[in-house]
Motif scaffolding. Sequence first.
Motif, short mmCIF file in Angstrom:
data_model
loop_
_atom_site.label_atom_id
_atom_site.label_comp_id
_atom_site.label_asym_id
_atom_site.label_seq_id
_atom_site.Cartn_x
_atom_site.Cartn_y
_atom_site.Cartn_z
N TRP A 184 0.80 -1.47 0.23
CA TRP A 184 -0.52 0.26 -0.05
C TRP A 184 0.89 0.97 0.03
CZ3 TRP A 184 -4.44 -1.52 -1.44
CH2 TRP A 184 -6.01 -0.07 -1.07
N TRP A 225 -4.52 -1.32 9.35
CA TRP A 225 -5.49 -1.49 8.87
C TRP A 225 -6.47 -1.26 9.73
CZ3 TRP A 225 -10.30 -2.68 10.23
CH2 TRP A 225 -11.05 -3.14 9.03
N PRO A 226 -7.22 -0.13 8.58
CA PRO A 226 -7.78 -0.49 7.42
C PRO A 226 -6.94 0.55 6.52
CG PRO A 226 -9.07 1.53 8.30
CD PRO A 226 -8.43 0.83 9.52
N ARG A 227 -6.67 -0.01 5.37
CA ARG A 227 -5.55 0.75 4.74
C ARG A 227 -6.33 1.94 3.83
NH1 ARG A 227 -1.52 -4.07 2.27
NH2 ARG A 227 -4.13 -4.78 1.18
N ARG A 228 -8.24 1.63 3.41
CA ARG A 228 -8.42 2.41 2.53
C ARG A 228 -8.54 3.59 2.95
NH1 ARG A 228 -9.49 0.23 -2.54
NH2 ARG A 228 -9.41 -1.83 -2.21
N GLU A 258 -6.54 6.02 3.38
CA GLU A 258 -5.39 6.83 3.63
C GLU A 258 -5.29 8.39 3.18
OE1 GLU A 258 -4.00 5.69 -0.11
OE2 GLU A 258 -5.14 4.86 1.15
N ASP A 285 -14.03 -4.42 -0.23
CA ASP A 285 -14.20 -4.56 1.02
C ASP A 285 -15.17 -3.84 1.65
OD1 ASP A 285 -14.76 -5.52 3.72
OD2 ASP A 285 -12.61 -6.70 4.05
N GLN A 319 -16.41 -4.09 4.69
CA GLN A 319 -15.86 -3.95 6.60
C GLN A 319 -15.18 -2.87 6.09
OE1 GLN A 319 -17.86 -4.89 8.61
NE2 GLN A 319 -16.02 -3.46 10.50
N GLU A 320 -14.03 -3.33 5.44
CA GLU A 320 -12.19 -2.36 5.44
C GLU A 320 -12.89 -1.02 5.07
OE1 GLU A 320 -8.01 -2.56 4.42
OE2 GLU A 320 -9.52 -3.05 2.95
N TYR A 321 -13.68 -0.55 4.40
CA TYR A 321 -13.44 0.86 3.43
C TYR A 321 -14.47 1.55 3.99
CZ TYR A 321 -15.06 4.24 0.13
OH TYR A 321 -14.57 5.93 -0.71
N THR A 330 -15.13 1.09 7.75
CA THR A 330 -14.39 1.57 8.72
C THR A 330 -13.16 2.53 8.80
OG1 THR A 330 -14.80 -1.09 9.76
CG2 THR A 330 -12.57 0.37 10.69
N ALA A 331 -12.55 2.84 7.70
CA ALA A 331 -11.71 3.84 7.62
C ALA A 331 -12.74 5.52 7.14
CB ALA A 331 -11.10 3.55 6.06
#
Length: 518
Positions: free
Chosen positions: A78, A181-184, A186, A227, A229-231, A233-234
Motif C-alpha cells: 500500500w 488496517w484499514p488501508r483504505r 489513507e 471490502d 467492512q474495511e472501507y 471502517t476507514a
Amino acid sequence: MIDGTSESPKVSVVVPAYNSGPHIEKLVDSLLRQSMPASRFEAVFVDDGSTDGTPARLDALAAAHPHLRVVHIENSGWPSRPRNIGVAHARGEYVMFVDDDDWLGDEALERMYGYGATHGADVVIGRMAGHGGRGVPRELFRRNRADATLANSPLIDSLTCHKMFRRGFLDEHELRFPEGWPRRLEDHRMVVRAYLLSKRTCVLSDYTCYHHNRRDDSGNVTAGRLDPQEYFTALRETLDVVDAHVEPGPLRDRLHRRWLRHQMLDRLRGRRLLEAPAEWAEQVAAQVRDIIRERFAAGVAAGLPPMYRILAHLAERDRLADLRRLAEWERTLRAAARIEGHALAGSTLTLTVAAWLESGDGPVAVGRDGDRDLLVLPVADVPAELRDVTTALGAGRVDVVARHQEGGDEVFLPVTSTVERVVGPDGTAHAVHRGTVTVDYRTVNAGRTAGTWRLKARVTSLARTQDVRLPLLVRCAADGATPRVVDETAFLFRLRQVVRRRVPAGLLVRPSPRGRRG
C-alpha cells in the motif's frame, strides 16, 4: 551535497513506486524538465519491493542524476508506508507527493513553491488535469486562493495527497499516512487533518501543476472486490478526524456531507449500483444505512441536493429495491446542449450555448404542485419535500470549459448564465440554461494558448453536473496568437455533401434515427 552545493533543496518530491514499468517515464521526464533548477529540488523514489525492472531503472536514474534518490524497502502492499519513508528521507522545505504513473507540469515545482513561500503556506494545492477518465476537482480551481479554508472554499473536494506540504508543518503535527488496517482512504485521513490544522492553505489555479492519470492496467480495486467492512471502517475513522476538530453545527454537517455524497450514496446509484454484485451492494447499503443513522445529524442529509436527499432517504430506510429502480432511471440521465450562435472578431470569441438535462427521450420533467416544482420519479412514496426542486431548478447554470487536447489543461471561459423554465403541453416543465461567452482568446490560460482546444458545456441542473461536448474547436498557432475556430458540425455537413457527390446513391447507408442523439 546536491549538484555541487551544500544548499538544502526547497522541495522534496516523494514518489512511491511499485512495478511501475514504462508508466513511470512520463513522471521522470517531467522531473527532468522542471523549470526549478536541479540544485533546488530532489525526488525521493521509494521502491516498494518491486518485482519487475523498476528497481534497476530507479538505480540508473539516481546514478545519472544526483538530485534523484532511491530508497528500496520490502513490499508493504500500500502507498502509505513508502510515502512515510519518503518523508523521513526528504530534505526539502516542502514535500510534494506524486504517484509513479502521474506527472508534473514543467513549471509546477517552481510555481507552487513560489506561491507557498510568498504566502507562508502550510499546504499548497496546484491545479490538476485528469487523463484516461480520471476525475479531478473543478470548482476549487476557478481562481487562485491565497488563504483557502474548509469554510470559505471547496477544499473538501480535493482529498488526494498530491499537494505540497511544508515539512516543518508535517513534523510539528506528526502528520503521516496511516499504516496497517484499514488501508483504505489513507489520503482522506491525512489530508483532512492537514486542512484542519493548517494556518494557511493556498490554491494555485492559473497553471496546471499535476497531471492525474488512470492506467488501463493499474489493477485498481473494483466495486466487486472492495471490502465494505474495511472501507467503511476507514470512512468512520475519517469522520472521527473531522469530529475531533470541528464542533457540531453547519460546518461539520457540510464536511460530513462530502463523504455521504461521494463515498456512500454514489455507490448506490446509476451504473455503479446496477453493475455491482448483489451481495456486495447489500453490504454497502447496510453500511451506508448504519452510518447515516449513527453518525450524521439531521442537517447533513437535509443540506444535500435533491437527488442525493432522495437517495439518502431510501438508503436510511433499507429500500434497496427502490434504489435499483432509481438507478435504472438515473442511468439514462445525460446532459444535452446546442450552440445557438458563435462568432470570432479578431481574437474575441463570442458564443451562446443552450443546455439542459435529459432522461430517456426528453428533458427531465418536473410537475407543478402549488408554488413548488416537484421532480417526477419512477419511485413511489417519496415525500414531496424531498422531490422539491424549485430552488435547484432556478439555481442551475451552464459553464463553458476549454480543454487543451494535447496537454489536458482545462479552463473555465467567462460566461453569463441564465435559466428559462419551459412548460410542455402536458403541463410538466424543464429548465433550459443559456450561457454567453465573450472572451479575448489570447488571454485564456494566462496566454498559454498554443494548440487545439475543445469546447464543452458543463451543465449544472437540479444540482447535478455533467459535461457535454460542443462541436467547436479553437486552434492557436502559438501562445497568444489570433485563434481559428473550427465548426465540426459545418465540417461534417460539407463532408457528407462531398461523399454524396462521389459515392453512388445505392451504396449510401442512412443511420437509424434510433441511433442518433440530439
